[in-house]
Design a protein around this motif. Structure first.
Motif, PDB file in Angstrom:
ATOM      1  N   GLN A  24      -1.207  -1.087  36.096  1.00 30.50           N
ATOM      2  CA  GLN A  24      -0.476  -2.319  35.793  1.00 30.50           C
ATOM      3  C   GLN A  24      -1.321  -3.476  36.172  1.00 30.50           C
ATOM      4  OE1 GLN A  24       0.607   0.492  37.740  1.00 30.50           O
ATOM      5  NE2 GLN A  24       2.042   1.084  36.400  1.00 30.50           N
ATOM      6  N   ALA A  25      -2.116  -3.424  37.131  1.00 34.71           N
ATOM      7  CA  ALA A  25      -3.086  -4.817  37.259  1.00 34.71           C
ATOM      8  C   ALA A  25      -4.214  -4.574  36.452  1.00 34.71           C
ATOM      9  CB  ALA A  25      -3.869  -4.608  38.808  1.00 34.71           C
ATOM     10  N   ASN A  26      -4.578  -3.589  35.949  1.00 36.93           N
ATOM     11  CA  ASN A  26      -5.739  -3.740  34.569  1.00 36.93           C
ATOM     12  C   ASN A  26      -6.930  -4.006  35.229  1.00 36.93           C
ATOM     13  OD1 ASN A  26      -5.742  -2.761  32.068  1.00 36.93           O
ATOM     14  ND2 ASN A  26      -5.951  -4.775  31.430  1.00 36.93           N
ATOM     15  N   THR A  27      -7.263  -3.787  36.390  1.00 37.74           N
ATOM     16  CA  THR A  27      -8.375  -4.183  37.295  1.00 37.74           C
ATOM     17  C   THR A  27      -8.851  -3.122  38.312  1.00 37.74           C
ATOM     18  OG1 THR A  27      -9.677  -5.998  38.125  1.00 37.74           O
ATOM     19  CG2 THR A  27      -7.244  -5.671  38.886  1.00 37.74           C
ATOM     20  N   SER A  72     -11.402   2.713  28.825  1.00 37.06           N
ATOM     21  CA  SER A  72      -9.976   2.509  28.755  1.00 37.06           C
ATOM     22  C   SER A  72      -9.435   1.062  28.578  1.00 37.06           C
ATOM     23  CB  SER A  72      -9.649   3.219  30.295  1.00 37.06           C
ATOM     24  OG  SER A  72     -10.188   4.563  30.119  1.00 37.06           O
ATOM     25  N   THR A  73      -9.938   0.319  29.320  1.00 40.10           N
ATOM     26  CA  THR A  73      -9.417  -1.212  29.568  1.00 40.10           C
ATOM     27  C   THR A  73     -10.549  -2.032  28.829  1.00 40.10           C
ATOM     28  OG1 THR A  73      -9.987  -1.176  31.750  1.00 40.10           O
ATOM     29  CG2 THR A  73      -7.676  -0.704  31.034  1.00 40.10           C
ATOM     30  N   PRO A  74     -10.824  -2.038  27.654  1.00 47.00           N
ATOM     31  CA  PRO A  74     -12.179  -2.920  27.287  1.00 47.00           C
ATOM     32  C   PRO A  74     -11.927  -4.524  27.442  1.00 47.00           C
ATOM     33  CG  PRO A  74     -10.938  -2.122  25.271  1.00 47.00           C
ATOM     34  CD  PRO A  74     -10.384  -1.278  26.409  1.00 47.00           C
ATOM     35  N   ASP A  75     -10.906  -5.055  27.404  1.00 48.44           N
ATOM     36  CA  ASP A  75     -10.798  -6.208  27.399  1.00 48.44           C
ATOM     37  C   ASP A  75     -11.286  -6.893  28.865  1.00 48.44           C
ATOM     38  OD1 ASP A  75      -9.776  -6.688  25.113  1.00 48.44           O
ATOM     39  OD2 ASP A  75      -7.397  -6.605  25.647  1.00 48.44           O
ATOM     40  N   GLN A  76     -11.321  -5.782  29.916  1.00 45.81           N
ATOM     41  CA  GLN A  76     -11.598  -6.276  31.103  1.00 45.81           C
ATOM     42  C   GLN A  76     -12.971  -6.123  31.410  1.00 45.81           C
ATOM     43  OE1 GLN A  76      -9.720  -7.450  33.844  1.00 45.81           O
ATOM     44  NE2 GLN A  76      -8.016  -7.252  31.873  1.00 45.81           N
ATOM     45  N   PHE A  77     -13.878  -5.703  30.275  1.00 46.25           N
ATOM     46  CA  PHE A  77     -15.374  -5.342  30.579  1.00 46.25           C
ATOM     47  C   PHE A  77     -16.120  -5.914  29.068  1.00 46.25           C
ATOM     48  CE2 PHE A  77     -12.990  -2.326  33.123  1.00 46.25           C
ATOM     49  CZ  PHE A  77     -13.846  -2.474  34.294  1.00 46.25           C
ATOM     50  N   LYS A  78     -15.941  -7.092  28.907  1.00 49.29           N
ATOM     51  CA  LYS A  78     -16.467  -7.536  27.579  1.00 49.29           C
ATOM     52  C   LYS A  78     -17.936  -8.034  27.733  1.00 49.29           C
ATOM     53  CE  LYS A  78     -12.093  -9.683  25.911  1.00 49.29           C
ATOM     54  NZ  LYS A  78     -11.389 -10.877  25.503  1.00 49.29           N
ATOM     55  N   ARG A  79     -18.396  -8.366  29.097  1.00 46.03           N
ATOM     56  CA  ARG A  79     -19.724  -8.782  29.170  1.00 46.03           C
ATOM     57  C   ARG A  79     -20.471  -7.337  29.848  1.00 46.03           C
ATOM     58  NH1 ARG A  79     -20.732 -12.625  33.344  1.00 46.03           N
ATOM     59  NH2 ARG A  79     -18.706 -11.918  34.393  1.00 46.03           N
ATOM     60  N   ARG A  80     -21.963  -7.530  29.349  1.00 47.39           N
ATOM     61  CA  ARG A  80     -22.709  -6.362  29.961  1.00 47.39           C
ATOM     62  C   ARG A  80     -22.599  -6.301  31.229  1.00 47.39           C
ATOM     63  NH1 ARG A  80     -28.219  -5.427  26.623  1.00 47.39           N
ATOM     64  NH2 ARG A  80     -28.429  -7.466  27.439  1.00 47.39           N
ATOM     65  N   ALA A  81     -22.791  -7.434  31.967  1.00 51.88           N
ATOM     66  CA  ALA A  81     -22.877  -7.379  33.434  1.00 51.88           C
ATOM     67  C   ALA A  81     -21.801  -6.738  33.915  1.00 51.88           C
ATOM     68  CB  ALA A  81     -23.137  -8.763  34.093  1.00 51.88           C
ATOM     69  N   GLU A  82     -20.367  -6.837  33.299  1.00 56.42           N
ATOM     70  CA  GLU A  82     -19.216  -6.159  33.983  1.00 56.42           C
ATOM     71  C   GLU A  82     -19.361  -4.925  33.835  1.00 56.42           C
ATOM     72  OE1 GLU A  82     -16.113 -10.088  33.091  1.00 56.42           O
ATOM     73  OE2 GLU A  82     -16.657  -8.474  31.373  1.00 56.42           O
TER      74      GLU A  82
END
Length: 279
Positions: A24-27, A72-82
């Motif tokens: 739910q938190a997506n994080t 699984s949740t690509p919108d939260q990891f758009k940057r390589r650093a993330e």
């Protein structure tokens, strides 16, 4: 809360059944990992009892990692650093959990068994992955950045130690630099031997990077005939470490022998701490 495979199979999936609201938190809430590192580390060694007690915290974290990640949740990891921070932290968590499973039932084997890096698998980002596979995922994010290799902790007394803090995307570049400096300052990674055969020894993982590191050093300074000692000195922070390394100028450079000995906190060290506290 969890169960590990009961056979001696090469790969033992660790099933996590703890509930989580991560979807739910997506994080990801990395605080269980941060707390675990604070409790179990003693310099470059690991405290056995606090590690055993950390299983619940790590279980909480892996319940989140199972459903949140770059795939699984690509919108939260758009940057390589993330993405890289995610895989580095997941690898650290898997390292701790694997050691905790190795030390269960009041056992703390002096050595890791063969194939230990592949033995336990954890559901991370929708797939079961071993420590080795998590390390591969981290390397794949920045394949051209050798610093990642020194940010991946080993479980033995040779190689990079567990980090004292989690990796954060916003600070990742400086944290990778710090990982290199810490590793180069450790005798687990770079060791000067002033014995009868005078030599400077390098952790095998670093030794494999030797041609690339020397080439990069020579290119950056427009020089030739560089050695690994030159590379390490360029990253050295303290005058003490510089004096130690300069004493090895002209020494033969060799890879360290391999070891499977676990970097547990020694019983002697524990006894000294208890005595100092009046225990």
């Amino acid at each position: 809360m969890l169960c590990a495979g009961c056979t001696q199979a090469v790969r033992q999936p660790v099933e996590i059944t703890a509930k989580t609201n991560a979807q739910q938190a997506n994080t990801i809430d990395w605080s269980p990992l941060s707390l675990t590192l604070q409790r179990v580390l003693d310099g470059e060694s690991v405290k056995v009892e606090p590690l055993r007690a950390a299983r619940d915290e790590l279980t909480r974290l892996f319940a989140q990692l199972a459903i949140v990640g770059p795939n699984s949740t690509p919108d939260q990891f758009k940057r390589r650093a993330e993405r890289l921070a995610y895989w580095l932290n997941a690898h650290t968590a898997a390292t701790l959990f694997s050691l905790a499973l190795l030390a269960e039932d009041n056992q703390a084997p002096e050595q890791v068994p063969p194939g230990f890096d592949e033995r336990f698998t954890f559901e991370v980002d929708g797939s079961f992955r071993s420590r080795a596979e998590l390390a591969t995922a981290a390397r794949g994010v920045l394949a051209d950045d050798w610093r990642v290799e020194l940010a991946l902790p080993t479980v033995t007394e040779k190689g990079p130690s567990l980090p004292s803090r989690i990796y954060l995307a916003e600070m990742l570049d400086s944290q990778l630099d710090r990982a290199v400096r810490v590793a180069f300052a450790s005798p687990r990674v770079v060791r000067v031997n002033h014995g009868e055969i005078k030599q400077i020894e390098f952790w095998p993982g670093l030794w494999r990077l030797r041609p690339r590191l020397i080439s990069d050093y020579e290119t950056s300074l427009n020089t030739t005939d560089a050695t690994m000692l030159n590379v390490v000195l360029a990253w050295t922070e303290t005058s003490f470490d510089r004096i130690t390394l300069n004493s090895a100028v002209g020494y033969v450079e060799v890879p360290m022998p391999q070891t499977r000995k676990v970097a547990w906190q020694s019983f002697e060290a524990t006894d000294l701490i208890d005595a100092a506290l009046g225990g």
